[in-house]
Structures are given as C-alpha cells and as structure tokens.
Scaffold this motif. Structure first.
Motif, short mmCIF file in Angstrom:
data_model
loop_
_atom_site.label_atom_id
_atom_site.label_comp_id
_atom_site.label_asym_id
_atom_site.label_seq_id
_atom_site.Cartn_x
_atom_site.Cartn_y
_atom_site.Cartn_z
N ILE A 245 0.79 -1.24 0.12
CA ILE A 245 -0.17 0.13 -0.15
C ILE A 245 0.89 1.49 -0.04
CG2 ILE A 245 -1.81 1.29 1.12
CD1 ILE A 245 -2.69 -1.32 2.40
N ALA A 246 0.61 2.23 -1.08
CA ALA A 246 1.57 3.25 -1.08
C ALA A 246 0.78 4.46 -1.30
CB ALA A 246 2.06 3.09 -2.51
N LEU A 247 1.39 5.62 -0.50
CA LEU A 247 0.58 6.92 -0.59
C LEU A 247 0.78 7.51 -2.07
CD1 LEU A 247 2.14 8.24 2.61
CD2 LEU A 247 -0.04 7.35 2.18
N PRO A 248 0.11 8.66 -2.58
CA PRO A 248 0.23 9.28 -3.67
C PRO A 248 1.62 9.67 -4.05
CG PRO A 248 -1.81 9.99 -2.70
CD PRO A 248 -1.09 9.18 -1.75
N SER A 249 2.10 9.89 -3.08
CA SER A 249 3.73 10.40 -3.04
C SER A 249 4.93 9.20 -3.46
CB SER A 249 4.25 10.73 -1.86
OG SER A 249 4.34 10.01 -0.88
N GLY A 250 4.16 7.75 -3.56
CA GLY A 250 5.09 6.76 -3.98
C GLY A 250 5.48 6.13 -2.65
N ASP A 251 5.37 6.70 -1.41
CA ASP A 251 6.04 5.98 -0.26
C ASP A 251 5.37 4.85 0.03
OD1 ASP A 251 8.20 8.03 -0.05
OD2 ASP A 251 6.59 9.36 1.13
N ILE A 252 5.88 3.57 0.37
CA ILE A 252 5.20 2.36 0.73
C ILE A 252 5.07 2.30 2.29
CG2 ILE A 252 5.28 -0.11 0.77
CD1 ILE A 252 6.75 0.01 -1.74
N ILE A 253 3.80 2.39 2.69
CA ILE A 253 3.54 2.23 3.94
C ILE A 253 3.11 0.97 4.81
CG2 ILE A 253 2.64 4.77 4.31
CD1 ILE A 253 -0.23 3.72 3.99
N VAL A 254 2.72 0.23 3.91
CA VAL A 254 2.54 -1.29 4.18
C VAL A 254 3.00 -2.30 3.08
CG1 VAL A 254 0.83 -3.09 4.50
CG2 VAL A 254 0.46 -0.94 5.52
N GLU A 255 3.72 -3.27 3.59
CA GLU A 255 4.33 -4.07 2.49
C GLU A 255 4.59 -5.68 3.46
OE1 GLU A 255 7.92 -3.33 0.65
OE2 GLU A 255 8.91 -2.50 2.68
N ASN A 256 4.36 -6.89 2.58
CA ASN A 256 4.45 -8.12 3.18
C ASN A 256 6.06 -8.41 2.95
OD1 ASN A 256 3.96 -8.68 0.50
ND2 ASN A 256 2.59 -10.53 1.07
N ASP A 257 6.23 -9.46 3.37
CA ASP A 257 7.70 -10.05 3.26
C ASP A 257 7.85 -10.32 1.65
OD1 ASP A 257 8.14 -9.77 5.91
OD2 ASP A 257 7.97 -11.87 6.28
N GLU A 258 7.00 -11.00 0.90
CA GLU A 258 7.11 -11.28 -0.45
C GLU A 258 7.36 -9.95 -1.29
OE1 GLU A 258 7.55 -13.61 -3.79
OE2 GLU A 258 7.68 -13.98 -1.69
N THR A 259 6.56 -8.90 -0.88
CA THR A 259 7.01 -7.63 -1.65
C THR A 259 8.39 -7.07 -1.50
OG1 THR A 259 4.61 -7.05 -1.47
CG2 THR A 259 6.11 -5.19 -1.63
N LYS A 260 8.62 -7.24 -0.19
CA LYS A 260 10.15 -6.75 -0.04
C LYS A 260 11.17 -7.58 -0.58
CE LYS A 260 9.25 -5.58 4.88
NZ LYS A 260 9.33 -5.96 6.30
N ARG A 261 10.64 -9.23 -0.91
CA ARG A 261 11.79 -9.76 -1.74
C ARG A 261 11.82 -9.35 -3.09
NH1 ARG A 261 11.82 -13.88 -5.21
NH2 ARG A 261 9.52 -13.83 -5.33
N ILE A 262 10.43 -9.16 -3.76
CA ILE A 262 10.27 -8.80 -5.10
C ILE A 262 10.87 -7.53 -5.40
CG2 ILE A 262 8.76 -8.03 -6.87
CD1 ILE A 262 6.58 -9.97 -5.66
N LEU A 263 10.97 -6.59 -4.54
CA LEU A 263 11.62 -5.06 -4.69
C LEU A 263 12.92 -5.29 -4.58
CD1 LEU A 263 8.88 -2.74 -2.90
CD2 LEU A 263 9.20 -3.24 -5.30
N ALA A 264 13.42 -6.23 -3.57
CA ALA A 264 14.87 -6.21 -3.60
C ALA A 264 15.61 -6.79 -4.80
CB ALA A 264 15.14 -7.16 -2.30
#
Length: 219
Positions: free
Chosen positions: A200-219
């Motif tokens: 879940i991200a703010l309009p600014s693009g800042d992610i305020i909620v992410e699960n572990d799988e999202t962290k793995r994908i983004l990494a």
C-alpha cells in the motif's frame, strides 16, 4: 488542576488504542491532570487461564521493575483482589474512595499492602473506578494520591469524571485494534506463503504497508 493539562490529557489518552506502549504516557498525563502520584489500569481478560493486564504510569512502572516491586507483586498484590472485586460491582464511571471498600480507614491503612506502598511510594488515599459495564471484560483504574493528602480533592474527582469516557473508549478501541491487527497479520502471512506480494503506497509513492514477499520482489 491547570487548564492546559485538561486539554492535553485526552489527546494523549487516545494514542494507546493503536499502540499499547503509549499507555504510560497517557496515564502520566492523567496523573498530572488530577494531581495524583500513581495510576494503575487493570484490564481483566475473560477466561480463568488469562492473565490480567496492568497499564501503569511512570511512578508505578519504575516501582514494579525494582526489587521492592517484585516483592510486592509476589507477596502483597493479592491483598488488592477484594478491592477490584468491590469495584466490579459499582456503577461505571463513578469514582469510589478506598474508604468505602469495607474496612474502616484505620484498619485499611494498616493493611500490609497499604503500609508497604505508603513506605515505598509515599502513597496514601486512593480512588477507584470501573470503566465499563461489559459482561465479559472488566476494566478498572486505581488512582493513588500522596501520603500527605488527607483526602482526595474535589477537583481531582471532577477531572477524573471528565477523563473517564475517553479512557473507556480507548480501552475498547484498543481491543478492536488488536483483533484487526491479528487478522491483518494473518492475511499478510497467507500471501507470503503463496508468494503474492502486497503493498500500500501513498500518492507520493512512499510505501506504508508491505509484506515479506513484496520486500523480496522489490529487492
């Protein structure tokens, strides 16, 4: 009681609804508003196996972490059970002096737990109140004044009445938030297991909620 404190306390009270760690700050603000020395909030869970929760202001918290506090918890705290039981039968939001519990003031003052806290914390007269009328949960608060106070000031009782609805709402909201947080965590855990990312991200693009799988994908 100073005006700015009466406005400050309610704003502090609502923080613990989403963060139990904020209860100390909230109760500190309440103790300032009513000019009390110590405050303990009891949250009694349903079920015989459940352990009571006690939220404490800074004075009480420092005490329970000391050797004297450990001794009190193991040896003397059970003497307060009749006091909490008495409060459970009282109307909600009705501040009740400890002198109305049953024993005469002279006898109550010599009770081992009272004598110990008077010596170690300089606590004298107390005020107790039940926060809700829930048939399952029992929430109550004990407000202790300094030993030098021969009686509870009327202003303290009135200020306590003003703050009680806020405290009651905060405790109830806190229970709801804990349930929602548990379900939220369960959903994120399930998505992790099936390798689905959620963010879940703010309009600014800042992610305020992410699960572990999202962290793995983004990494």
């Amino acid at each position: 009681m100073r005006d700015h404190e009466s406005y400050f306390a309610p704003t502090e009270i609502y923080h613990p609804a989403v963060n139990l760690g904020r209860w100390r700050h909230a109760l500190d603000s309440v103790s300032q508003a009513v000019e009390a020395r110590a405050i303990a909030l009891l949250i009694r869970r349903p079920g015989e196996a459940s352990k009571d929760l006690q939220m404490l202001n800074s004075t009480c918290l420092k005490f329970v972490r000391s050797p004297w506090g450990v001794y009190y918890d193991l040896r003397l705290s059970r003497l307060q059970n009749p006091d909490w039981e008495f409060l459970s039968k009282q109307p909600t939001h009705q501040p009740t002096l400890d002198t109305l519990i049953g024993p005469p003031p002279a006898v109550l003052g010599k009770r081992a737990d009272y004598a110990f806290l008077r010596k170690r914390l300089k606590i004298g007269t107390r005020l107790g109140v039940k926060l809700n009328s829930d048939k399952v949960w029992f929430d109550a608060m004990s407000i202790a004044f300094t030993e030098s106070a021969s009686h509870v000031p009327w202003s303290a009782i009135e200020e306590t009445k003003f703050l009680l609805p806020h405290l009651s709402k905060d405790v109830e909201k806190g229970r709801t938030f804990v349930q929602l947080k548990s379900r939220y965590s369960a959903v994120l855990t399930a998505l992790n297991r099936v390798k689905v990312g959620l963010a879940i991200a703010l309009p600014s693009g800042d992610i305020i909620v992410e699960n572990d799988e999202t962290k793995r994908i983004l990494a």
